[in-house]
Design an enzyme around this catalytic site. Sequence first.
Site, PDB file in Angstrom:
ATOM      1  N   ASN A  12       0.872  -1.182   0.000  1.00 25.92           N
ATOM      2  CA  ASN A  12       0.000   0.000   0.000  1.00 25.92           C
ATOM      3  C   ASN A  12       0.905   1.227   0.000  1.00 25.92           C
ATOM      4  O   ASN A  12       1.468   1.580   1.035  1.00 25.92           O
ATOM      5  CB  ASN A  12      -0.885  -0.044   1.263  1.00 25.92           C
ATOM      6  CG  ASN A  12      -1.706   1.225   1.443  1.00 25.92           C
ATOM      7  OD1 ASN A  12      -1.805   2.044   0.522  1.00 25.92           O
ATOM      8  ND2 ASN A  12      -2.296   1.395   2.616  1.00 25.92           N
ATOM      9  N   TRP A  13       1.029   1.841  -1.174  1.00 27.84           N
ATOM     10  CA  TRP A  13       1.971   2.967  -1.298  1.00 27.84           C
ATOM     11  C   TRP A  13       1.401   4.263  -0.725  1.00 27.84           C
ATOM     12  O   TRP A  13       2.082   5.275  -0.691  1.00 27.84           O
ATOM     13  CB  TRP A  13       2.350   3.161  -2.770  1.00 27.84           C
ATOM     14  CG  TRP A  13       3.176   2.031  -3.338  1.00 27.84           C
ATOM     15  CD1 TRP A  13       3.662   0.940  -2.656  1.00 27.84           C
ATOM     16  CD2 TRP A  13       3.627   1.875  -4.694  1.00 27.84           C
ATOM     17  NE1 TRP A  13       4.375   0.127  -3.502  1.00 27.84           N
ATOM     18  CE2 TRP A  13       4.378   0.675  -4.754  1.00 27.84           C
ATOM     19  CE3 TRP A  13       3.473   2.629  -5.857  1.00 27.84           C
ATOM     20  CZ2 TRP A  13       4.966   0.221  -5.943  1.00 27.84           C
ATOM     21  CZ3 TRP A  13       4.045   2.185  -7.045  1.00 27.84           C
ATOM     22  CH2 TRP A  13       4.792   0.981  -7.081  1.00 27.84           C
ATOM     23  N   LYS A  14       0.144   4.233  -0.325  1.00 24.24           N
ATOM     24  CA  LYS A  14      -0.524   5.413   0.245  1.00 24.24           C
ATOM     25  C   LYS A  14      -0.308   6.640  -0.648  1.00 24.24           C
ATOM     26  O   LYS A  14      -0.250   6.512  -1.862  1.00 24.24           O
ATOM     27  CB  LYS A  14      -0.038   5.650   1.676  1.00 24.24           C
ATOM     28  CG  LYS A  14      -0.134   4.401   2.541  1.00 24.24           C
ATOM     29  CD  LYS A  14       0.012   4.696   4.008  1.00 24.24           C
ATOM     30  CE  LYS A  14       0.025   3.403   4.796  1.00 24.24           C
ATOM     31  NZ  LYS A  14      -0.070   3.589   6.216  1.00 24.24           N
ATOM     32  N   HIS A  97      -9.589   1.036   4.927  1.00 19.41           N
ATOM     33  CA  HIS A  97      -8.313   1.238   5.646  1.00 19.41           C
ATOM     34  C   HIS A  97      -8.568   2.212   6.797  1.00 19.41           C
ATOM     35  O   HIS A  97      -9.369   3.148   6.658  1.00 19.41           O
ATOM     36  CB  HIS A  97      -7.265   1.790   4.683  1.00 19.41           C
ATOM     37  CG  HIS A  97      -5.885   1.796   5.273  1.00 19.41           C
ATOM     38  ND1 HIS A  97      -5.492   2.737   6.196  1.00 19.41           N
ATOM     39  CD2 HIS A  97      -4.829   0.965   5.105  1.00 19.41           C
ATOM     40  CE1 HIS A  97      -4.246   2.479   6.556  1.00 19.41           C
ATOM     41  NE2 HIS A  97      -3.812   1.411   5.911  1.00 19.41           N
ATOM     42  N   GLU A  99      -6.970   4.622   7.852  1.00 23.45           N
ATOM     43  CA  GLU A  99      -6.736   6.038   7.529  1.00 23.45           C
ATOM     44  C   GLU A  99      -7.937   6.629   6.793  1.00 23.45           C
ATOM     45  O   GLU A  99      -8.266   7.804   6.966  1.00 23.45           O
ATOM     46  CB  GLU A  99      -5.434   6.173   6.713  1.00 23.45           C
ATOM     47  CG  GLU A  99      -4.214   5.942   7.602  1.00 23.45           C
ATOM     48  CD  GLU A  99      -2.977   5.434   6.895  1.00 23.45           C
ATOM     49  OE1 GLU A  99      -2.926   5.432   5.654  1.00 23.45           O
ATOM     50  OE2 GLU A  99      -2.034   5.032   7.615  1.00 23.45           O
ATOM     51  N   GLU A 167      -5.360  -5.056  10.683  1.00 25.62           N
ATOM     52  CA  GLU A 167      -4.361  -4.014  10.876  1.00 25.62           C
ATOM     53  C   GLU A 167      -4.647  -3.264  12.179  1.00 25.62           C
ATOM     54  O   GLU A 167      -5.481  -2.340  12.189  1.00 25.62           O
ATOM     55  CB  GLU A 167      -4.416  -3.021   9.723  1.00 25.62           C
ATOM     56  CG  GLU A 167      -4.110  -3.615   8.377  1.00 25.62           C
ATOM     57  CD  GLU A 167      -3.523  -2.576   7.434  1.00 25.62           C
ATOM     58  OE1 GLU A 167      -2.406  -2.766   6.972  1.00 25.62           O
ATOM     59  OE2 GLU A 167      -4.179  -1.545   7.195  1.00 25.62           O
ATOM     60  N   GLY A 173       2.477   2.163  10.924  1.00 29.29           N
ATOM     61  CA  GLY A 173       3.484   3.221  10.827  1.00 29.29           C
ATOM     62  C   GLY A 173       4.170   3.559  12.136  1.00 29.29           C
ATOM     63  O   GLY A 173       4.898   4.554  12.213  1.00 29.29           O
ATOM     64  N   SER A 213       3.389  -2.145  10.512  1.00 29.74           N
ATOM     65  CA  SER A 213       4.834  -2.142  10.772  1.00 29.74           C
ATOM     66  C   SER A 213       5.509  -3.459  10.421  1.00 29.74           C
ATOM     67  O   SER A 213       6.469  -3.863  11.082  1.00 29.74           O
ATOM     68  CB  SER A 213       5.118  -1.757  12.227  1.00 29.74           C
ATOM     69  OG  SER A 213       4.743  -0.407  12.445  1.00 29.74           O
ATOM     70  N   GLY A 234       2.770  -1.072   4.323  1.00 28.50           N
ATOM     71  CA  GLY A 234       2.794   0.347   3.984  1.00 28.50           C
ATOM     72  C   GLY A 234       4.223   0.795   3.755  1.00 28.50           C
ATOM     73  O   GLY A 234       4.791   0.598   2.678  1.00 28.50           O
ATOM     74  N   GLY A 235       4.826   1.385   4.776  1.00 18.49           N
ATOM     75  CA  GLY A 235       6.161   1.986   4.654  1.00 18.49           C
ATOM     76  C   GLY A 235       7.184   1.096   3.974  1.00 18.49           C
ATOM     77  O   GLY A 235       7.917   1.542   3.075  1.00 18.49           O
TER      78      GLY A 235
HETATM   79  C1  PEP Z   1      -0.871   0.173   6.259  1.00 16.69           C
HETATM   80  O1  PEP Z   1      -1.135   1.343   6.410  1.00 16.69           O
HETATM   81  O2  PEP Z   1      -1.629  -0.551   5.612  1.00 16.69           O
HETATM   82  C2  PEP Z   1       0.355  -0.346   6.863  1.00 16.69           C
HETATM   83  C3  PEP Z   1       0.381  -1.604   7.165  1.00 16.69           C
HETATM   84  O3  PEP Z   1       1.337   0.574   7.093  1.00 16.69           O
HETATM   85  P1  PEP Z   1       2.782   0.273   7.723  1.00 16.69           P
HETATM   86  O4  PEP Z   1       3.311  -0.998   7.102  1.00 16.69           O
HETATM   87  O5  PEP Z   1       3.608   1.463   7.342  1.00 16.69           O
HETATM   88  O6  PEP Z   1       2.599   0.132   9.192  1.00 16.69           O
END
Ligand code: PEP
Length: 251
Positions: A12-14, A97, A99, A167, A173, A213, A234-235
């Site tokens: 997920n490149w957001k 999600h 967010e 999640e 994050g 994370s 994500g990150g």
């Molecule tokens: C996400 O937002 O879907 C996610 C898992 O982010 P991160 O890996 O950065 O915690």
Amino acid sequence: MKPNRRPLIAGNWKMNLNSSTAEKLAIEVAAQADKFDLDILLCPPSIYLERVGKAINTSTIHLGAQDCHGNPNGAHTGDISPPMLRDVGCEYTIVGHSERRADHVETNQIVAAKAESAWAAGITSIICVGETDDERSSGAALNSVSAQIHSSVPDGADAKNTVIAYEPIWAIGSGKTPTTTEVAQMHGAIRGFLKQLVGEKSAQGIRIIYGGSLKANNARPLMALADVDGGLIGGASLTALEFIAIAESCL
Ligand code: PEP
């Protein structure tokens, strides 16, 4: 890994990258992806879907969106519908999600409508659920996730049209992850909630992936758990090497 569920590793490149860095990252991931016997999915910002789609065209990587609208068309300024996503090659879309639930006040009912609207366009919905920090520390995590599953997953969910992403909001994050015991408990419980909703057979086929994370250095024990069928990243999906190393940890 799991006998009847093919692992899914989704990036997920957001709201990151630009058209050329998105294309470059897609090419880097595509160059490595074919060696893995699992599903690899990239979810770039919608404005880069076509460009990323072209970059991964000759690879086995799947293309996905980060969100969709709950209607196929109409007067919804700025929104993107599932048929439009399908038109540019999306096979998956993330819905609900945390967010989006927070930034756009998306309720479980809105999330369910998005999931069904994606199905109608032939797109698999990755329905996200997860508890807050307070819910986890007060012992309310299971109840919170149960409520989200029961109200966000539409009737008719099955292995083909639905993936669940667990999640925990406090893990996204933050560099914090739940313990393997906590993840095993929650994924097992989600499988149980799905059985109540869609019956034993469909519930056994639906992939439940973990997100929050995930990194190359913590993924392996989480990915090895019985009811963990991959990851939503994500990150760490913004670096090809790190993302591919997480994929490797599923094998
Ligand atoms: C996400 O937002 O879907 C996610 C898992 O982010 P991160 O890996 O950065 O915690």
